[in-house]
Design a protein around this motif. Structure first.
Motif, PDB file in Angstrom:
ATOM      1  N   PHE A 157      49.162  19.964  55.017  1.00 55.62           N
ATOM      2  CA  PHE A 157      48.854  21.219  54.320  1.00 55.62           C
ATOM      3  C   PHE A 157      48.217  20.904  52.965  1.00 55.62           C
ATOM      4  O   PHE A 157      48.772  20.141  52.176  1.00 55.62           O
ATOM      5  CB  PHE A 157      50.146  22.024  54.126  1.00 55.62           C
ATOM      6  N   ASP A 158      47.037  21.476  52.680  1.00 61.22           N
ATOM      7  CA  ASP A 158      46.332  21.246  51.410  1.00 61.22           C
ATOM      8  C   ASP A 158      46.649  22.356  50.413  1.00 61.22           C
ATOM      9  O   ASP A 158      46.579  23.550  50.749  1.00 61.22           O
ATOM     10  CB  ASP A 158      44.824  21.201  51.633  1.00 61.22           C
ATOM     11  N   LEU A 159      47.004  21.963  49.205  1.00 62.33           N
ATOM     12  CA  LEU A 159      47.290  22.939  48.151  1.00 62.33           C
ATOM     13  C   LEU A 159      46.005  23.532  47.596  1.00 62.33           C
ATOM     14  O   LEU A 159      44.954  22.884  47.579  1.00 62.33           O
ATOM     15  CB  LEU A 159      48.083  22.280  47.029  1.00 62.33           C
ATOM     16  N   GLN A 160      46.113  24.780  47.119  1.00 64.00           N
ATOM     17  CA  GLN A 160      45.001  25.463  46.470  1.00 64.00           C
ATOM     18  C   GLN A 160      45.468  26.036  45.143  1.00 64.00           C
ATOM     19  O   GLN A 160      46.674  26.245  44.932  1.00 64.00           O
ATOM     20  CB  GLN A 160      44.468  26.600  47.363  1.00 64.00           C
ATOM     21  N   SER A 161      44.519  26.263  44.247  1.00 67.39           N
ATOM     22  CA  SER A 161      44.885  26.861  42.967  1.00 67.39           C
ATOM     23  C   SER A 161      45.492  28.242  43.206  1.00 67.39           C
ATOM     24  O   SER A 161      45.048  28.997  44.061  1.00 67.39           O
ATOM     25  CB  SER A 161      43.649  26.995  42.076  1.00 67.39           C
ATOM     26  N   GLY A 162      46.538  28.538  42.448  1.00 69.78           N
ATOM     27  CA  GLY A 162      47.248  29.801  42.606  1.00 69.78           C
ATOM     28  C   GLY A 162      48.456  29.700  43.514  1.00 69.78           C
ATOM     29  O   GLY A 162      49.259  30.640  43.579  1.00 69.78           O
ATOM     30  N   ASP A 163      48.641  28.582  44.230  1.00 70.63           N
ATOM     31  CA  ASP A 163      49.818  28.406  45.082  1.00 70.63           C
ATOM     32  C   ASP A 163      51.076  28.267  44.228  1.00 70.63           C
ATOM     33  O   ASP A 163      51.033  27.712  43.123  1.00 70.63           O
ATOM     34  CB  ASP A 163      49.679  27.151  45.949  1.00 70.63           C
TER      35      ASP A 163
END
Length: 464
Positions: free
Chosen positions: A135-141
């Motif tokens: 799972f790749d993190l994104q800004s705002g997570d």
């Protein structure tokens, strides 16, 4: 609730077991039983009258009880958080815009290996995910972490794009809204003994994370993924509500305790239209009298099992074998009452005493006797006893046996004065903290209403 359940049994032929008993005995005696909705008008009138009584009078006859908290807001989740000492071990971290354009996977974070942190879920634009290694993190997570506060701070300090936010807000309610906690125990000779939760792949296979374990009378919340399981270990699972509810290990592997109020799982929800169609088919076939009700009902139950709506074990457990044996054992009694002449004798007695006042009073006497018997005795048994007597009394009076049999059915459902005559009043006794006097105060007017409906409505539609 219990009284409405009892009264509601008068709406259809399959509303209660005693309806089918009366139907069967009437059919044997007169050659024709009842239609599926034949006496529904009596049930509707009784239901409306009872609603008015309960709303305007009945509710004031029962003692005031302190309102209980909604169990969904106060039970298993909060207790497990306290039991496993998790109240100060849950923290949030926010992924800032500094990470935008960069790829950072859960595996690269090595949360568990470096910091001893469990990543319970990732919140992204209001949606919540069980984040696996790819799972790749994104800004705002927003990351929900379990571990020590210092470990959470150390992790956030290491990554400049991740900000430590502290404990979740309203931790007392966590995680009821979107996910749940559940507990399992490792039984003797379980194949999971000697393995770690990580090796069993609870997270990958079931979307569940083991976030704590209980051993030697103590909770342990750190490095729960790496502990080798022993007999008697308690495991604390965290996961989305559907995953928690769908998880059904066999008792040989884990003794699993689902939390809170049982709910329909996502898999079962898909089958809801099919279950509804099967139920409607049973009703239509019964109403059209294409096959006997017993055949239609068994056929519908079989289809439910074959379609996977309910598994065979649960279907078997749902059968109340004690009642089946009781009815099966008592049914010959009804036949014996007829063949031995006992029904004639009792019917003659009622007619001799009350016959001079007319058929309506005889029907009232039979209804009263049925109501008295059905308070301490199961209503199906009372129906077996009273139906032959009612038919015989009606024939002696030259009256309508169908009317007398409907009176018996309504009277058998009037189990309002005691808690032991039917499961419905018994089920509410402890939650409502009711005593014997409460049942009498609340139930006696209902019996009077039932008698009034019998004497007014039945003769209107089935002339005596």
């Amino acid at each position: 609730m219990a009284t409405i359940a009892l009264i509601g049994s008068n709406l259809t032929l399959i509303g209660a077991s005693h309806n089918l008993v009366v139907h069967s005995l009437l059919k044997e005696s007169q050659g024709a039983g009842f239609g599926f909705f034949e006496f529904s008008i009596v049930g509707i009138c009784l239901l409306l009258a009872s609603f008015l009584y309960i709303f305007f009078i009945g509710r004031y006859l029962l003692p005031h009880r302190q309102k209980l908290d909604n169990p969904r807001n106060s039970t298993v989740t909060a207790n497990l958080i306290q039991e496993y000492d998790l109240k100060n071990k849950l923290f949030e971290a926010w992924v800032s815009t500094d990470l935008e354009g960069k790829h950072l996977s859960i595996a690269a974070l090595d949360l568990y290996g470096k910091y001893g942190l469990d990543l319970l879920e990732v919140v992204r634009e209001g949606s919540k995910f069980v984040a696996l290694d790819d799972f790749d993190l994104q800004s705002g997570d927003t990351l929900l972490l379990k571990g020590t506060e210092q470990a959470a701070k150390d992790f956030c300090e290491y990554y400049s794009g991740i900000t430590y936010m502290g404990p979740p807000r309203a931790q007392e309610k966590y995680p009821i809204s979107s996910a749940e906690l559940a507990e399992a125990v490792v039984p003797p000779r379980s194949p999971v003994m000697g393995k770690t939760p990580k090796e069993i792949n609870f997270r990958e296979d079931y979307s569940l994370t083991v976030i704590g374990y209980y051993r030697d009378g103590k909770p342990h919340a750190s490095y729960a993924q790496d502990v080798k399981l022993k007999e008697g270990d308690g495991l604390l699972f965290y996961g989305p509500r559907n995953a928690i509810r769908d998880f059904e290990p066999t008792k040989e592997i884990l003794i699993y305790y689902k939390p809170g109020i049982p709910e329909v799982s996502a898999k079962k929800e898909i089958l809801a239209p099919l279950a509804t169609a099967i139920l409607l088919a049973v009703v239509v076939v019964s109403v059209a009298d294409l096959v006997p009700i017993s055949v239609a009902a068994i056929g519908g139950a079989t289809l439910m099992v074959l379609a996977g709506i309910i598994n065979p074990a649960k279907a078997y457990d749902a059968i109340d074998w004690k009642i089946i044996v009781l009815i099966g054992g008592m049914y010959p009694l009804g036949i014996a009452l007829v063949q031995s002449g006992t029904a004639d004798m009792i019917g003659d007695g009622l007619v001799n005493v009350l016959g001079g006042y007319g058929a309506l009073i005889v029907m009232a006497g039979i209804s009263l006797l049925t109501m008295i018997l059905t308070q301490p005795i199961h209503n199906a048994v009372v129906a077996i006893i009273m139906t032959p007597i009612a038919i015989n009394a009606a024939e002696l009076m030259g009256s309508n046996p169908r009317a007398f049999c409907i009176a018996v059915m309504v009277s058998c459902s009037s189990t309002f004065l005691m808690s032991v005559g039917h499961p419905a009043p018994l089920m509410v006794q402890i939650p409502g903290n009711y005593n014997a006097v409460d049942y009498i105060k609340f139930g006696l007017p209902l019996n009077i209403i039932a008698m009034a409906v019998i004497l007014i409505i039945i003769p209107l539609f089935w002339p005596l």
